[in-house]
Design an enzyme around this catalytic site. Structure first.
Site, PDB file in Angstrom:
ATOM      1  N   GLU A 246       0.816  -1.297  -0.017  1.00  0.00           N
ATOM      2  CA  GLU A 246       0.086  -0.039   0.127  1.00  0.00           C
ATOM      3  C   GLU A 246       0.961   1.295   0.063  1.00  0.00           C
ATOM      4  OE1 GLU A 246      -2.019   0.582   4.027  1.00  0.00           O
ATOM      5  OE2 GLU A 246      -3.501   1.758   2.826  1.00  0.00           O
TER       6      GLU A 246
ATOM      7  N   LYS B 216      -9.809   1.806  -1.842  1.00  0.00           N
ATOM      8  CA  LYS B 216      -9.780   1.301  -0.693  1.00  0.00           C
ATOM      9  C   LYS B 216     -11.316   1.648  -0.084  1.00  0.00           C
ATOM     10  CE  LYS B 216      -6.987   1.166   3.678  1.00  0.00           C
ATOM     11  NZ  LYS B 216      -6.401   1.957   4.455  1.00  0.00           N
TER      12      LYS B 216
ATOM     13  N   CYS C  91      -5.140  -3.234   3.059  1.00  0.00           N
ATOM     14  CA  CYS C  91      -4.781  -2.974   4.449  1.00  0.00           C
ATOM     15  C   CYS C  91      -5.812  -3.035   5.405  1.00  0.00           C
ATOM     16  CB  CYS C  91      -4.268  -1.450   4.331  1.00  0.00           C
ATOM     17  SG  CYS C  91      -3.297  -1.030   6.055  1.00  0.00           S
TER      18      CYS C  91
HETATM   19  O1  LIG Z   1      -1.242   6.825   4.904  1.00  0.00           O
HETATM   20  C1  LIG Z   1      -1.263   6.591   3.849  1.00  0.00           C
HETATM   21  O2  LIG Z   1      -0.619   7.203   2.803  1.00  0.00           O
HETATM   22  C2  LIG Z   1      -1.252   5.487   3.257  1.00  0.00           C
HETATM   23  N1  LIG Z   1      -2.376   4.633   4.133  1.00  0.00           N
HETATM   24  C3  LIG Z   1      -2.303   3.837   5.280  1.00  0.00           C
HETATM   25  O3  LIG Z   1      -1.297   3.487   5.456  1.00  0.00           O
HETATM   26  C4  LIG Z   1      -3.487   3.468   6.008  1.00  0.00           C
HETATM   27  C5  LIG Z   1      -4.372   4.346   6.450  1.00  0.00           C
HETATM   28  S1  LIG Z   1      -3.415   5.458   7.639  1.00  0.00           S
HETATM   29  N2  LIG Z   1      -3.049   2.515   7.025  1.00  0.00           N
HETATM   30  C6  LIG Z   1      -3.888   1.356   7.334  1.00  0.00           C
HETATM   31  O4  LIG Z   1      -5.006   1.319   6.818  1.00  0.00           O
HETATM   32  C7  LIG Z   1      -3.300   0.550   8.516  1.00  0.00           C
HETATM   33  C8  LIG Z   1      -4.443  -0.236   8.999  1.00  0.00           C
HETATM   34  C9  LIG Z   1      -4.141  -1.072  10.284  1.00  0.00           C
HETATM   35  O5  LIG Z   1      -2.904  -0.682  10.855  1.00  0.00           O
HETATM   36  C10 LIG Z   1      -5.004  -1.748  11.248  1.00  0.00           C
HETATM   37  O6  LIG Z   1      -6.010  -2.284  10.659  1.00  0.00           O
HETATM   38  O7  LIG Z   1      -4.473  -2.202  12.257  1.00  0.00           O
END
Ligand SMILES: O=C(O)CNC(=O)[C@H](CS)NC(=O)CCC(=O)C(=O)O
Length: 280
Positions: free
Chosen positions: A41, A113, A157
């Site tokens: 991701e 997503k 994710c």
């Molecule tokens: O921020 C960006 O640029 C890319 N997006 C991410 O890294 C995303 C949103 S902050 N991360 C997750 O979804 C982690 C989920 C997770 O850690 C869980 O379900 O426990």
């Protein structure tokens, strides 16, 4: 049986640096004989604030990161699955997207997503994140499509926590579920492997989870531990959780055998009681 590669990188706010990491991963994948590559991701960049993320976003048609990967895919005849950011119609919001780049370098599939990651564990000194503040959620699943390792179902994710999405893709024919990720260490330590193995066992699909690892900036760290789980639920490939001395972008090469999917499904038919509970 077909060899697949999962790549593990540590994206920063530099698209050029992140493309260089992916180039290393592509070289290792090719050297290992892989016929397809799965990247994490947000491979294009991980920034330290929503404002910075919005300032870095570019359409895929002009993103040097995406164009660079497309030319690597074409040069090596290697299909590549990769997570990136894209602009949306709202300047305040971007999309968290999984692209599928074909062996000719064309973008053939694009999943946005569905579930956005809002987390507040600050009361117990844990991480706080609000993906929904700057990211627009998608509204559709992409119908699973052919690849050298079987029909791919695209998810990203945090989608991992919603078995309905995995089951829906399975019902549409998926043989391999993709969860490119950037999990937090706090949630990763307890939830990551268990959730991935559960999704593999209950859908009788391969699960491929290429992940970000280590510190991206002074605020943000990812769990790593990229995994491939077979349709019986066994971990068949795993990468590390640390960026130690001399760390380089990593690759695991794994044999994916579609016959294993058929064998597990034949051996244990999961006949649903949709006369009792709703079909998803
Ligand atoms: O921020 C960006 O640029 C890319 N997006 C991410 O890294 C995303 C949103 S902050 N991360 C997750 O979804 C982690 C989920 C997770 O850690 C869980 O379900 O426990």
């Amino acid at each position: 049986m077909v060899l697949a590669a999962i790549g593990q990188i540590c994206s920063t706010a530099s698209l050029a640096h992140n493309l260089a990491q992916c180039r290393t991963v592509v070289q290792k994948a090719i050297a290992g004989g892989a016929k397809i590559l799965f990247l994490p991701e947000a491979s294009d960049y991980i920034s330290s604030s929503p404002q910075e993320s919005l300032s870095l976003v570019q359409p895929v048609s002009t993103s040097p990161f995406v164009l660079g990967l497309q030319s690597l895919a074409a040069k090596h005849s290697l299909p590549i699955s990769v997570g990136v950011h894209e602009p949306t119609s709202r300047p305040s919001h971007l999309a968290n997207t999984l692209l599928h780049i074909s062996a000719t370098g064309a973008i053939t599939h694009r999943y946005q997503k569905l579930h956005l990651f809002d987390l507040d564990l600050s009361a117990s000194n844990g991480p706080k994140m609000q993906e929904s503040a700057s990211t627009e959620r998608g509204n559709v699943l992409v119908t699973p499509f052919d690849s050298p390792v079987g029909k791919l179902g695209q998810l990203i994710c945090f989608d991992l926590r919603f078995p309905e999405a995995a089951l829906a893709l399975r019902r549409q024919g998926a043989e391999v579920l993709l969860y490119p990720s950037a999990f937090t260490p706090k949630t990763g330590k307890v939830h990551w492997e268990t959730l991935l193995r559960a999704r593999a066992i209950e859908t009788q699909c391969y699960v491929v989870a290429a992940a970000q690892v280590g510190w991206h900036n002074e605020k943000r760290e990812s769990w790593g531990h990229s995994l491939v789980v077979d349709p019986w639920g066994e971990v068949v490939a795993e990468l590390g959780g640390e960026k130690g001395e001399g760390w380089e972008p990593e690759v695991a090469i794994v044999d994916m055998d579609l016959e294993k999917v058929n064998e597990v499904r034949r051996g244990m038919p999961l006949v649903r009681r949709t006369d009792v509970y709703p079909e998803v």
